[in-house]
Design a protein around this motif. Sequence first.
Motif, short mmCIF file in Angstrom:
data_model
loop_
_atom_site.label_atom_id
_atom_site.label_comp_id
_atom_site.label_asym_id
_atom_site.label_seq_id
_atom_site.Cartn_x
_atom_site.Cartn_y
_atom_site.Cartn_z
N THR A 320 0.85 -1.19 0.00
CA THR A 320 0.00 0.00 0.00
C THR A 320 0.89 1.24 0.00
N ILE A 321 1.60 1.44 -1.09
CA ILE A 321 2.53 2.56 -1.22
C ILE A 321 1.81 3.90 -1.08
N ASN A 322 0.56 3.93 -1.52
CA ASN A 322 -0.20 5.18 -1.49
C ASN A 322 -0.43 5.72 -0.09
N CYS A 323 -0.24 4.89 0.93
CA CYS A 323 -0.43 5.37 2.30
C CYS A 323 0.60 6.42 2.70
N ALA A 324 1.68 6.52 1.92
CA ALA A 324 2.73 7.49 2.24
C ALA A 324 2.61 8.76 1.41
N ARG A 325 1.45 9.03 0.83
CA ARG A 325 1.29 10.20 -0.04
C ARG A 325 1.49 11.51 0.71
N CYS A 326 1.08 11.55 1.97
CA CYS A 326 1.07 12.82 2.70
C CYS A 326 2.22 12.97 3.70
N HIS A 327 2.65 11.86 4.29
CA HIS A 327 3.70 11.96 5.32
C HIS A 327 4.24 10.56 5.62
N ASP A 328 5.37 10.53 6.30
CA ASP A 328 5.92 9.26 6.76
C ASP A 328 5.09 8.73 7.93
N HIS A 329 5.18 7.43 8.16
CA HIS A 329 4.52 6.80 9.30
C HIS A 329 5.57 6.16 10.19
N LYS A 330 5.39 6.25 11.48
CA LYS A 330 6.40 5.71 12.39
C LYS A 330 6.55 4.20 12.26
N ILE A 331 5.49 3.53 11.91
CA ILE A 331 5.54 2.08 11.85
C ILE A 331 5.69 1.55 10.44
N TYR A 339 7.28 7.13 -2.04
CA TYR A 339 6.04 7.36 -2.77
C TYR A 339 6.28 8.28 -3.97
N TYR A 340 6.94 9.40 -3.75
CA TYR A 340 7.15 10.34 -4.85
C TYR A 340 8.21 9.84 -5.84
N GLY A 341 9.08 8.95 -5.39
CA GLY A 341 9.99 8.29 -6.32
C GLY A 341 9.22 7.42 -7.30
N MET A 342 8.13 6.80 -6.84
CA MET A 342 7.26 6.04 -7.73
C MET A 342 6.43 6.97 -8.61
N VAL A 343 5.98 8.09 -8.07
CA VAL A 343 5.26 9.08 -8.88
C VAL A 343 6.14 9.53 -10.05
N ALA A 344 7.43 9.71 -9.79
CA ALA A 344 8.34 10.17 -10.84
C ALA A 344 8.40 9.20 -12.01
N ILE A 345 8.21 7.92 -11.74
CA ILE A 345 8.24 6.91 -12.81
C ILE A 345 7.10 7.13 -13.79
N PHE A 346 5.95 7.54 -13.29
CA PHE A 346 4.76 7.69 -14.14
C PHE A 346 4.46 9.13 -14.53
N HIS A 347 5.29 10.06 -14.07
CA HIS A 347 4.98 11.49 -14.19
C HIS A 347 4.88 11.95 -15.64
N ASN A 348 5.59 11.28 -16.55
CA ASN A 348 5.62 11.71 -17.94
C ASN A 348 4.47 11.14 -18.78
N VAL A 349 3.66 10.26 -18.18
CA VAL A 349 2.54 9.67 -18.90
C VAL A 349 1.52 10.75 -19.22
N THR A 350 1.01 10.73 -20.44
CA THR A 350 0.03 11.74 -20.85
C THR A 350 -1.29 11.51 -20.14
N PRO A 351 -2.05 12.59 -19.91
CA PRO A 351 -3.40 12.41 -19.37
C PRO A 351 -4.33 11.88 -20.45
N MET A 352 -5.54 11.55 -20.07
CA MET A 352 -6.52 11.10 -21.06
C MET A 352 -6.85 12.23 -22.05
N GLY A 353 -6.78 13.45 -21.56
CA GLY A 353 -7.09 14.58 -22.41
C GLY A 353 -7.45 15.77 -21.55
N ASP A 354 -8.01 16.78 -22.17
CA ASP A 354 -8.44 17.99 -21.47
C ASP A 354 -9.88 18.27 -21.88
N ARG A 355 -10.81 17.92 -21.00
CA ARG A 355 -12.25 18.00 -21.22
C ARG A 355 -12.73 16.90 -22.18
N GLN A 356 -11.99 16.65 -23.23
CA GLN A 356 -12.32 15.53 -24.11
C GLN A 356 -11.11 14.62 -24.23
#
Length: 790
Positions: A320-331, A339-356
């Motif tokens: 559940t990598i997404n649990c670290a989106r906002c902050h670290d957890h002690k446990i 988390y953001y290192g994984m975001v960087a992997i997908f960051h260049n993917v195009t969106p579906m579009g803009d309105r259409q």
Amino acid sequence: MRISVTVLALLAGWPLTATCRAAAPDVDFARDIQPVLARRCYACHGPDTHEGGLRLDDRDSATAALDSGARAIVPGDAAASEMLARISSTDPDTCMPPEGARLSAADIAAFEKWIASGATWQSHWAFRSPKRPPVPAAAPTTNPVDAFIEAGLAARGLPTPALADKAGLLRRATYGVTGLPPTAKEMADFMADDSPSAWEKVVDRLLASPHYGEQWARHWLDLVRYADTNSFERDGAKPHAWRYRDYVIRSFNGDKPYDRFVLEQLAGDELADPTADALVATGYYRLGLWDDEPADKVQARYDWLDDVVSTTGQAFLGLTINCARCHDHKIDPITLRDYYGMVAIFHNVTPMGDRQMNPAFIERLLPPGEATVSEAKHRAEEVERRLAEAKSNIDAIGKRLQEHGEQALDELTRTDLAGWKEILVTLEAEKARDVPTKGLVVSEHGREAPETFIFYRGNPHADKKPENRVEPTFPQVLSPPVPQIEPPADGRSTGRRSALAKWIASPGNPLTARVFVNRVWQYHFGRGIVRSPNNFGLMGDPPTHPELLDWLATEFVAGGWRMKSLHKLILMSRAYRASARAVPDALAKDPLNDSFWRFDMRRLTAEELRDSIHVASGAFNPKMFGPGVYPAMPQAVLATQSRPGDGWGNSPQEEQARRSVYVHVKRSLITPLLADFDLADPDTSCPVRFVTTQPTQALGMMNGDFLHAQARVFAERVRREAGGTNADQTAAMVRRAIEVALVRPADDGEVRRGVALVETLESKDGVGPARALELYCLMVLNLNEFAYLD
């Protein structure tokens, strides 16, 4: 994030049950010690606060001498460890923790054993690479699966279960592998086969069935949140999404190695020369929710990235990598930077579009058949060259005709003309056949990716500080290699997704094989060896049979990541063929069946139930693949849309009778029967479906339009196959209805009761003979025996 029963018990100070302790007799730091430290000790002695100079989140600090000269933890010497004395004390002035309930006796015993054994700060079991354990001693012919299961049963004083009866076993396996009931012939053949290889022949036949791919694709589609539409207000269609569904079915039927299956979905477009399947597989990235008119475009973009990180982490890694989106957890060892290192992997993917939806972003022409992109290009060029040659020769002969007349053509030239015309027709047909189709695929903005920054509290509008910039990384708790990123030669993308895919699909990844074999086990047995299949982290459930899990994982990789051989190994085991009958002593010792002392019965899934109704009625259409079908939808359901009926088609009756895996999945308009019986929520990854019992199930099965329509078709079938309408024939029709629906002979008692019901409907309720038979057939489709598997 799912929290296991074991961890809840530890955190609350509750004593562990006998079931949990028996399943894991050794103390494990990550499972038994760290959660207690985090919950009860870190507030005063953790990373932020070090009262008395004591810090318990780090081994060196925890074992160092304090200012007083004492040591909180002395590895190997529990008696000299001040911490153990404090948590064991009953003196309110010296006991620890000073507030809240004292630690339970089981927790204190765990700490004592852990310290005495060396106070090892070991990593979590799932983060360590699986080592192939020795198979427990057993008879030479024993399936290795059974050797592990029976060793566990013996350790707990539980008996080896009896075997299921043959009819029940065939029904169990046929549904489990194909999602459909066995035919009468298949049942008769198996019941009559007393050879030692009878069961193996059944297993091989089921795994060779094209329906196997349909059933197991449905499990995978749950994990990747498959749907044909985008959700939100308009819930528009995702063009060509069904090709991804068909790709998954073909992959399972073709026994595609799982590592290849992973590579194609995460980075099929970045392969050197991709096939159509490899491109369509990347439609994985387009399956999630998409808001075509977000109020906050930046927030929507990062929500989409979060969905991809979440789904990828859970489906492929069980994290559940997404649990670290906002902050670290002690446990939790998954950090904000991970988390953001994984975001960087997908960051260049195009969106579906803009309105259409932007076709340039989401669509791509696919090479025909199994050809690669370059092969298809070469073949198309070759066809065009030969077409030009044929037309040139035909034109040349035609010119001679114009100049000298037909009498100037000799017989050889006439033959040439006919031959070239035949070649032209053939080539034009080949060109028409190989017209590229379109697929829903991933794309990127090119070779250069945007910078990625850590956003504390998950706020994408926060300042992008240089010190918070991150590069693509994998979760560091898994001790991964540095990503080896090589942009593809075509310049379409960064190569980051390929680096991720290769790491996930590598034998050295500690999670991938474990997670997948656990899923296969889960779908066969009703629950995984790890009961939290999308969460192998610290907050997930520990495995009930860790050695078996690691043996299966290493065997799977050694076997070339082939799925069908894994299925066969499990299906051939005595554990799979066990009876579902309860044994009072075993039920008392192990009420949750953690030890697999019996096979857990289950209800048919929503799709299995709908498909079985079609099979029983005789309306079932086995046609495979293609665009989704639209079952008839009640007007009251259509009226729930903002624009009633929008986006819902009207398929012909024979198309509506196809398997449920081909039903168009519209997020805002789920088919009622499927929704009633716990269809997976398509908005997020669904590792385990709920199994509810609620009123709309009975109402739909007894009063729904679909059930009454199918009961009518079913009645027509049994009337036709039994023949006639007189009293003797009523018994024959009742008998035939039972035989068809339950795939077994009917006994005389239930036939008499069925005839009595039909007669009562006619005599007391004023129902005509035809309608009475329909209502009887409706009753048969509502029997528990129809809907449940032993």
